[in-house]
Scaffold this motif. Structure first.
Motif, PDB file in Angstrom:
ATOM      1  N   ASP A  61      95.374 -52.593  67.715  1.00  0.00           N
ATOM      2  CA  ASP A  61      94.923 -53.135  66.408  1.00  0.00           C
ATOM      3  C   ASP A  61      95.354 -52.449  65.428  1.00  0.00           C
ATOM      4  O   ASP A  61      95.621 -52.849  64.274  1.00  0.00           O
ATOM      5  CB  ASP A  61      93.099 -52.938  66.716  1.00  0.00           C
ATOM      6  N   ASN A  62      95.482 -51.027  65.521  1.00  0.00           N
ATOM      7  CA  ASN A  62      95.888 -50.076  64.527  1.00  0.00           C
ATOM      8  C   ASN A  62      97.401 -50.503  64.308  1.00  0.00           C
ATOM      9  O   ASN A  62      97.996 -50.241  62.932  1.00  0.00           O
ATOM     10  CB  ASN A  62      95.915 -48.730  64.805  1.00  0.00           C
ATOM     11  N   LYS A  63      98.154 -51.053  65.035  1.00  0.00           N
ATOM     12  CA  LYS A  63      99.806 -51.194  64.864  1.00  0.00           C
ATOM     13  C   LYS A  63      99.869 -52.264  64.134  1.00  0.00           C
ATOM     14  O   LYS A  63     100.552 -52.566  63.321  1.00  0.00           O
ATOM     15  CB  LYS A  63     100.465 -51.481  66.344  1.00  0.00           C
ATOM     16  N   LEU A  64      98.791 -53.461  64.445  1.00  0.00           N
ATOM     17  CA  LEU A  64      98.710 -54.577  63.521  1.00  0.00           C
ATOM     18  C   LEU A  64      98.344 -54.204  62.035  1.00  0.00           C
ATOM     19  O   LEU A  64      98.856 -54.677  61.082  1.00  0.00           O
ATOM     20  CB  LEU A  64      97.729 -55.610  64.144  1.00  0.00           C
ATOM     21  N   GLN A  65      97.206 -53.279  61.899  1.00  0.00           N
ATOM     22  CA  GLN A  65      96.624 -52.992  60.759  1.00  0.00           C
ATOM     23  C   GLN A  65      97.494 -52.304  59.803  1.00  0.00           C
ATOM     24  O   GLN A  65      97.486 -52.545  58.482  1.00  0.00           O
ATOM     25  CB  GLN A  65      95.465 -52.105  60.872  1.00  0.00           C
ATOM     26  N   ASN A  66      98.700 -51.346  60.561  1.00  0.00           N
ATOM     27  CA  ASN A  66      99.420 -50.616  59.549  1.00  0.00           C
ATOM     28  C   ASN A  66     100.816 -51.373  59.310  1.00  0.00           C
ATOM     29  O   ASN A  66     101.694 -50.920  58.652  1.00  0.00           O
ATOM     30  CB  ASN A  66      99.605 -49.240  60.441  1.00  0.00           C
ATOM     31  N   SER A  67     100.951 -52.696  59.938  1.00  0.00           N
ATOM     32  CA  SER A  67     102.321 -53.306  59.694  1.00  0.00           C
ATOM     33  C   SER A  67     102.251 -54.270  58.494  1.00  0.00           C
ATOM     34  O   SER A  67     101.283 -54.831  58.287  1.00  0.00           O
ATOM     35  CB  SER A  67     102.542 -54.138  60.949  1.00  0.00           C
ATOM     36  N   SER A  68     103.288 -54.101  57.765  1.00  0.00           N
ATOM     37  CA  SER A  68     103.500 -55.095  56.647  1.00  0.00           C
ATOM     38  C   SER A  68     104.242 -56.265  57.266  1.00  0.00           C
ATOM     39  O   SER A  68     104.450 -57.283  56.283  1.00  0.00           O
ATOM     40  CB  SER A  68     104.236 -54.229  55.741  1.00  0.00           C
ATOM     41  N   LYS A  69     104.632 -56.320  58.345  1.00  0.00           N
ATOM     42  CA  LYS A  69     105.553 -57.441  58.787  1.00  0.00           C
ATOM     43  C   LYS A  69     104.855 -58.553  59.218  1.00  0.00           C
ATOM     44  O   LYS A  69     105.071 -59.549  59.432  1.00  0.00           O
ATOM     45  CB  LYS A  69     106.715 -57.041  59.745  1.00  0.00           C
ATOM     46  N   LEU A  70     103.518 -58.123  59.830  1.00  0.00           N
ATOM     47  CA  LEU A  70     102.571 -59.200  60.408  1.00  0.00           C
ATOM     48  C   LEU A  70     101.313 -59.303  59.717  1.00  0.00           C
ATOM     49  O   LEU A  70     100.517 -58.295  59.532  1.00  0.00           O
ATOM     50  CB  LEU A  70     102.190 -58.854  61.872  1.00  0.00           C
ATOM     51  N   GLU A  71     101.154 -60.389  58.979  1.00  0.00           N
ATOM     52  CA  GLU A  71     100.031 -60.309  57.908  1.00  0.00           C
ATOM     53  C   GLU A  71      99.255 -61.537  58.240  1.00  0.00           C
ATOM     54  O   GLU A  71      99.826 -62.674  58.700  1.00  0.00           O
ATOM     55  CB  GLU A  71     100.529 -60.628  56.582  1.00  0.00           C
ATOM     56  N   ASP A  72      97.811 -61.521  58.064  1.00  0.00           N
ATOM     57  CA  ASP A  72      96.978 -62.782  58.218  1.00  0.00           C
ATOM     58  C   ASP A  72      96.984 -63.241  59.581  1.00  0.00           C
ATOM     59  O   ASP A  72      97.192 -64.416  59.994  1.00  0.00           O
ATOM     60  CB  ASP A  72      97.245 -63.724  57.221  1.00  0.00           C
ATOM     61  N   VAL A  73      96.733 -62.300  60.543  1.00  0.00           N
ATOM     62  CA  VAL A  73      96.934 -62.632  62.116  1.00  0.00           C
ATOM     63  C   VAL A  73      95.618 -62.041  62.788  1.00  0.00           C
ATOM     64  O   VAL A  73      94.724 -61.659  62.251  1.00  0.00           O
ATOM     65  CB  VAL A  73      97.887 -61.799  62.822  1.00  0.00           C
ATOM     66  N   GLN A  74      95.406 -63.054  63.813  1.00  0.00           N
ATOM     67  CA  GLN A  74      94.358 -62.833  64.807  1.00  0.00           C
ATOM     68  C   GLN A  74      94.954 -62.521  65.960  1.00  0.00           C
ATOM     69  O   GLN A  74      96.077 -63.028  66.512  1.00  0.00           O
ATOM     70  CB  GLN A  74      93.475 -64.267  64.836  1.00  0.00           C
ATOM     71  N   VAL A  75      94.295 -61.740  67.007  1.00  0.00           N
ATOM     72  CA  VAL A  75      94.476 -61.385  68.381  1.00  0.00           C
ATOM     73  C   VAL A  75      93.589 -61.786  69.062  1.00  0.00           C
ATOM     74  O   VAL A  75      92.239 -61.422  68.767  1.00  0.00           O
ATOM     75  CB  VAL A  75      94.767 -59.889  68.340  1.00  0.00           C
ATOM     76  N   HIS A  76      93.765 -62.426  70.294  1.00  0.00           N
ATOM     77  CA  HIS A  76      92.752 -62.599  71.202  1.00  0.00           C
ATOM     78  C   HIS A  76      92.882 -61.981  72.659  1.00  0.00           C
ATOM     79  O   HIS A  76      94.038 -62.199  73.187  1.00  0.00           O
ATOM     80  CB  HIS A  76      92.888 -64.107  71.499  1.00  0.00           C
ATOM     81  N   TYR A  77      91.817 -61.018  72.849  1.00  0.00           N
ATOM     82  CA  TYR A  77      92.083 -60.428  74.255  1.00  0.00           C
ATOM     83  C   TYR A  77      91.343 -61.226  75.256  1.00  0.00           C
ATOM     84  O   TYR A  77      90.265 -60.989  75.030  1.00  0.00           O
ATOM     85  CB  TYR A  77      91.389 -59.100  74.107  1.00  0.00           C
ATOM     86  N   GLN A  78      91.985 -62.236  75.985  1.00  0.00           N
ATOM     87  CA  GLN A  78      91.058 -62.984  76.699  1.00  0.00           C
ATOM     88  C   GLN A  78      90.954 -62.403  78.271  1.00  0.00           C
ATOM     89  O   GLN A  78      91.657 -62.024  78.658  1.00  0.00           O
ATOM     90  CB  GLN A  78      91.927 -64.182  76.950  1.00  0.00           C
ATOM     91  N   ASP A  79      89.592 -62.389  78.421  1.00  0.00           N
ATOM     92  CA  ASP A  79      89.040 -62.082  79.889  1.00  0.00           C
ATOM     93  C   ASP A  79      89.709 -62.693  80.721  1.00  0.00           C
ATOM     94  O   ASP A  79      89.823 -64.153  80.874  1.00  0.00           O
ATOM     95  CB  ASP A  79      87.700 -62.092  79.732  1.00  0.00           C
ATOM     96  N   LYS A  80      90.381 -62.252  81.733  1.00  0.00           N
ATOM     97  CA  LYS A  80      91.135 -62.760  82.850  1.00  0.00           C
ATOM     98  C   LYS A  80      90.265 -63.460  83.865  1.00  0.00           C
ATOM     99  O   LYS A  80      90.493 -64.590  84.420  1.00  0.00           O
ATOM    100  CB  LYS A  80      92.035 -61.794  83.576  1.00  0.00           C
ATOM    101  N   LYS A  81      89.119 -62.891  83.856  1.00  0.00           N
ATOM    102  CA  LYS A  81      88.117 -63.435  85.005  1.00  0.00           C
ATOM    103  C   LYS A  81      87.046 -64.386  84.426  1.00  0.00           C
ATOM    104  O   LYS A  81      86.929 -65.345  85.124  1.00  0.00           O
ATOM    105  CB  LYS A  81      87.191 -62.338  85.481  1.00  0.00           C
ATOM    106  N   SER A  82      86.772 -64.457  82.946  1.00  0.00           N
ATOM    107  CA  SER A  82      85.876 -65.496  82.518  1.00  0.00           C
ATOM    108  C   SER A  82      86.737 -66.056  81.333  1.00  0.00           C
ATOM    109  O   SER A  82      87.237 -65.299  80.326  1.00  0.00           O
ATOM    110  CB  SER A  82      84.765 -64.615  82.016  1.00  0.00           C
TER     111      SER A  82
END
Length: 326
Positions: A59-80
């Motif tokens: 998350d910090n990599k995304l927060q500190n990047s100027s190349k990737l803006e207005d993004v969402q990350v989904h950490y999808q549970d592999k079991k559910s």
């Protein structure tokens, strides 16, 4: 002449209105396809990390990047499949909400987990007073809002959770299926570099394969509807030619200039057909909740030009036949 013009305006108004209603169906279908895939676009990427990394580090990599803006990350549970741990940066895309609100940037810095749930889970919430809670693993998580729309989709059964900062620092991102999506299409090389990913590829989803590879298959009924509307517009030109035959014979009798007659007749057709098309589009836009306008304008303008070209060709051919008959 007046009756013909009124008829043409009403006819074009009805057809243009129908075209707007069909584009509304396309818009709703596109939204359903998107909601069926966790509100992710067709340009979303599935990534695999090179090294072990906590959710907080990614998350910090995304927060500190100027190349990737207005993004969402989904950490999808592999079991559910219904549980997704959500993180957003900037002005990320938000699903339709029935009640409450979606995650704000402040929620990603919360000391407690908070959730947003699909509408099918609303009756499972515990609401002692003004705040609703979702019970997961014998723990109660505050719920910020309920997602969904009137049509229904797979999103109605989803649970999005924003986990606390403390938990982010402990949980490995590698244990999840990681998907990243932007409000605008993300650059694949930038995603790979910023997140130190070993692989970056588009999600292989049936819904999106249909949408990308064959728009017609995904929107078959709407496509056929637009084809019928197009044919109806062209048929209007054929019907108007019947009126032109009588007027042409009158022009011959009055010894009018034929080229001027063709130009004047086409001018009236173009004017009233255009007025009807504009009226139909305006009425449609006022009647329906349309969010994408460009396709509507492009379609109707293209059909308008095609209809006018057909009218001129048919008018000239009709006059040629009548001249031969004389």
């Amino acid at each position: 002449m007046i009756k013909k013009n009124v008829w043409l305006v009403l006819y074009a108004t009805l057809l243009a209105f129908l075209s707007v209603s069909l584009f509304l169906k396309i818009q709703e279908r596109n939204l359903t396809i998107k909601l069926n895939n966790h509100n992710l676009s067709a340009d979303a990427y599935l990534i695999k990390l090179k090294d072990r990394m906590t959710i907080a580090q990614l998350d910090n990599k995304l927060q500190n990047s100027s190349k990737l803006e207005d993004v969402q990350v989904h950490y999808q549970d592999k079991k559910s499949k219904n549980i997704t741990y959500f993180y957003g940066v900037g002005n990320f895309a938000v699903p339709p909400m029935i009640s409450g609100s979606f995650f704000a940037l402040a929620d990603f810095k919360s000391e407690v987990n908070v959730a947003v749930v699909g509408k099918n889970l609303e009756n499972k919430l515990y609401t002692p007073k003004d705040q609703s809670y979702l019970k997961i693993d014998n723990k109660y998580i505050p719920v910020l809002g309920v997602m969904g729309n009137h049509q229904g989709s797979d999103l109605d059964n989803q649970i999005f959770i924003s986990i606390s900062e403390q938990q982010r620092a402990k949980v490995l991102a590698n244990n999840f299926r990681i998907v990243i999506d932007g409000k605008r299409a993300l650059d694949k090389k930038s995603v790979k570099k910023v997140l130190s990913a070993s692989s970056v590829r588009h999600i292989n989803r049936k819904h999106f394969l249909i949408q990308q590879d064959s728009w017609v298959v995904s929107h078959l009924s709407e496509f056929l509807g637009l084809a019928v509307v197009t044919l109806a517009f062209l048929s209007g030109a054929l019907l108007c030619i019947l009126f032109a035959r009588r007027r042409y014979l009158e022009a011959i009798f009055l010894k009018r200039d034929i080229k001027k007659f063709i130009f004047d007749d086409w001018q009236f057709f173009a004017l009233f057909n255009g007025l009807g098309t504009i009226f139909g589009i305006i009425i449609g836009l006022l009647a329906f909740d349309i969010t994408e306008y460009i396709a509507i304008f492009v379609y109707n303008f293209a059909v308008y030009l095609l209809t006018n070209c057909l009218y001129i060709v048919l008018l000239k051919r009709q006059i040629k036949k009548l001249n031969k008959g004389d």
